[in-house]
Design a protein around this motif. Structure first.
Motif: not given
Length: 717
Positions: A622-623, A663-678
């Protein structure tokens, strides 16, 4: 509103598709009843309306489950729910039903006025149609394979296995639950309420006028809806069960249940007026009427966004307040009808109220505990141990104990009569206790007016607690031993005894007034012992020090409450667990679908997934990331294509969040991403990762993100 001429209080209409549990009772009906009883004690002109919500897909779905007709379902559960409320002392002025001819007439007239005034708009869309059953299909009548988790029994509005909100178009291999056949697309016309036209009005009204006097959870949820942008909402649907749309070209269409249900408050008021030879119109049209809706948080959007727009367009008054409660959990888990993890009102009535040692005192015991743990600002929890402690330690040992001691000592030391008050012999403790009456009245009234029922009830119990300390400090049972040579109690000792018991009895009279909105059966039992009439419970008497006349004979004391035994609590815990296990076993054995109805006000509780080891969790990388770009995916209503900065690289991720975010409302949002998902291709776009989202009870998605700004690429553990 200051000093309104009249009050109209509503409680959310419960669906007549099954038994209702104590979470429903605590959410809307008990707090409304407390408020109404307080207003009645103040001699206010108040009407308290409710009724069964008997339309929508939930009813025919339940009819199919029970192999009967929708009419039989609503007749069955309307009667049960109405009686449950009566048995638990919920004092509606009318408990109506939306299947009544008067409600149908009122709803059709409401629709017609808005339609004729051009406040509704029509749209033609394609919708699934069952050719074999010859009917358009509501979302809950369509099943298919979930595109997210592969569950073959996902509904057209939600997959109950993974919790993802869906549309029928997203299902793989959809079939009709009516015929089992694959549906086809057909064009259909529907009428819409264009909520987008009324965003400025709603923002000014909610945020501008009620930001400070409405509960924060209500204002916050409304702001979220407004900030996301409102869209036109269909007010009709293709369904056999419901109120027929009263315009040409609407054959086979009924009013959407969310549109006709709140109009049930109006039709119920009309029926009350007919029954009582009154005029209903001032309660909905006079600006000197205070309208208050009591609801659970899953109904906020309907009562604070949609219904106010309808009321404004029609010309009715708007609600002055919408006290909304959060959810009540049960023994560490969310209540769930499908998993049988619940305590129905009927079960409590059967197991406690209707038992030989039950009766009205056990009604008040439940009312007391539910108010003590009322989820006014956050979710709360009912536990059987908590219920036992509340009844035994507070109602019995504090409130009941004080009243009983005062009455017993009065019969023992002052011949069963109210003794005189010797003002010349008053001590500081006596004066402080007398002053406490008005102090308590002021606190309790302020809290009740502010819809803070938990705190108000606490103040009532606190007065009994103060009374116990006062009585213990005065020790009249010791004063009686101060006698002269003839064995007669010394004058100064008798004065101390008289003053103490006089003040304690006046305290009991005040406690009866204060407890009445919360525990009405207890208040009336106290009136019986004090030999006074109901008129004493009027709020104008609250805080007075001369409610009981000197020399007046009182009845023998009776215990107000009984202790809850350990065996009773253990039996309830075991019953809850066994019912839940049985429900799970039945689901496995029959392969039945346990999803709640589409229109249910009950929150969906997803089962906890199977246990994993730490090593399994450690495999997930998670990143933190930041959204750089966002755009809609063509021909996919739910999907957004996101470009995300992960610090060490930029990724493309396709996410099913388009229905909740622009779309325009979430530009710049911080998120948590599962980066090693296939990687996975979606609509021809390769998605490399997944964003973590949370879903609330309304199905709305929310970002899971760090509390503070963190550099992109930071690990999450």
């Amino acid at each position: 509103m200051q000093n309104p001429k009249r009050y109209l209080v509503t409680a959310a209409l419960p669906y007549a598709n099954g038994l209702k549990h104590i979470g429903h009772l605590a959410g809307a009906y008990l707090p409304a009843d407390i408020y109404v009883r307080f207003l009645r004690a103040k001699q206010k002109d108040v009407v308290f309306v409710c009724g069964s919500d008997e339309h929508g897909t939930a009813i025919p779905i339940q009819a199919m489950k029970e192999n009967t007709t929708p009419q039989a379902i609503i007749d069955k559960y309307h009667g049960i729910i109405r009686q449950n409320f009566a048995d638990l002392s919920i004092s509606f002025d009318i408990y109506h039903r939306t299947s009544s001819p008067l409600h149908h007439e009122t709803s059709r007239e409401f629709f017609t006025r808005l339609n004729d005034a051009g406040e509704l708009e029509t749209r033609e869309t394609e919708q699934y149609f069952d050719e074999k059953a010859n009917t358009f299909l509501a979302d809950r009548y369509i099943k298919g394979t979930c595109p997210n988790c592969g569950n073959p029994n996902a509904y057209g509005d939600q997959c109950e296995k993974c919790g993802t909100s869906l549309s029928p178009d997203e299902l793989i291999n959809p079939v009709s639950t009516l015929s089992g056949e694959a549906p086809v697309k057909r064009k259909t016309k529907h009428w819409y309420l264009p909520l987008n036209r009324h965003e400025d009005f709603l923002r000014n009204w909610i945020v501008g006028e009620h930001n400070d006097d409405w509960r924060a959870n209500v204002v916050g949820q409304c702001k979220s809806w407004l900030d996301g942008g409102l869209q036109p909402r269909a007010v009709t649907r293709d369904l056999d069960w419901g109120i027929r749309v009263p315009v040409e070209g609407a054959e086979g269409k009924v009013l959407y249940v969310w549109f006709d249900a709140p109009i049930g408050y109006i039709s119920a008021t009309k029926q009350w007026a007919i029954d009582n030879h009154r005029d209903w119109e001032p309660y909905w049209n006079d600006k000197d009427t205070q309208l208050v809706h009591f609801i659970g948080k899953d109904n906020i959007v309907f009562h604070c966004i949609i219904f106010p727009v309808m009321l404004k367009l029609y010309g009715h008054i708007l609600p002055d307040n919408v006290p909304s409660n959060e959810f009540l959990n049960l023994e560490g888990d969310k209540m769930s009808t499908s998993r049988n993890w619940k305590l129905d009102m009927q079960d409590y009535i059967d197991d406690f109220v209707n038992q030989p040692n039950g009766g009205p005192a056990l009604v008040d015991a439940l009312r007391y505990y539910l108010t003590q743990i009322a989820p006014e600002t956050k979710d709360s929890e009912f536990t059987w141990k908590g219920f036992q402690d509340a009844v035994n330690s507070e109602l019995t040992d504090i409130f009941g104990n004080f009243v009983n001691r005062a009455m017993v000592l009065m019969h023992k030391l002052t011949s069963g009569k109210v003794p005189p008050l010797h003002t010349e012999a008053l001590t500081e403790a006596d004066r402080n206790m007398l002053a406490q009456f008005d102090n308590s009245r002021e606190k309790i009234e302020k809290l009740l007016v502010g819809y803070k029922f938990r705190e108000a009830q606490y103040e009532v119990i606190d007065l009994a607690r103060i009374g116990n300390r006062y009585l213990q400090g005065k020790e009249p049972w010791k004063q009686v031993k101060n006698v002269d040579a003839t064995g007669k109690v010394l004058p100064e000792a008798q004065q101390s005894i008289d003053n103490c018991l006089h003040i304690c009895l006046q305290t009991c009279a005040n406690l009866a007034i204060f407890i009445n909105p919360f525990l009405p059966n207890t208040a009336r039992k106290m009136l019986h012992m004090l030999k006074v009439v109901d008129k004493m419970l009027e709020w104008e008497n609250a805080g007075k020090t001369k409610l009981l006349s000197v020399g007046y004979s009182l009845r023998a004391p009776e215990l107000l409450f009984r202790k809850i035994e350990d065996t009773e609590i253990q039996a309830q815990v075991e019953k809850l667990k066994s019912n839940s296990i049985a429900a799970a076993g039945e689901t496995v054995a029959t392969g039945s679908d346990t999803a709640p109805p589409a229109n249910s006000t009950e929150p969906v509780s997803d089962p906890v997934k199977e246990i994993i080891q730490f090593e399994d969790f450690a495999k997930i990388d998670l990143r933190t990331g930041r959204i750089l770009e966002a755009e809609k995916v063509e021909k996919a209503d739910k999907l957004l294509k996101l470009t995300i900065d992960l610090g060490f690289e930029t990724r493309t991720i396709v996410s099913g969040i388009a229905k909740d975010f622009q779309p325009q409302d979430i530009i710049g949002k911080q998120v948590v991403v599962v980066v090693n998902l296939a990687p996975r291709k979606m609509r021809g776009i390769e998605s490399n990762g997944m964003i973590l989202m949370a879903q609330d009870e309304q199905g709305k998605l929310h970002f899971v993100q760090p509390e503070n700004t963190i550099n992109a690429g930071a690990g999450v553990s």
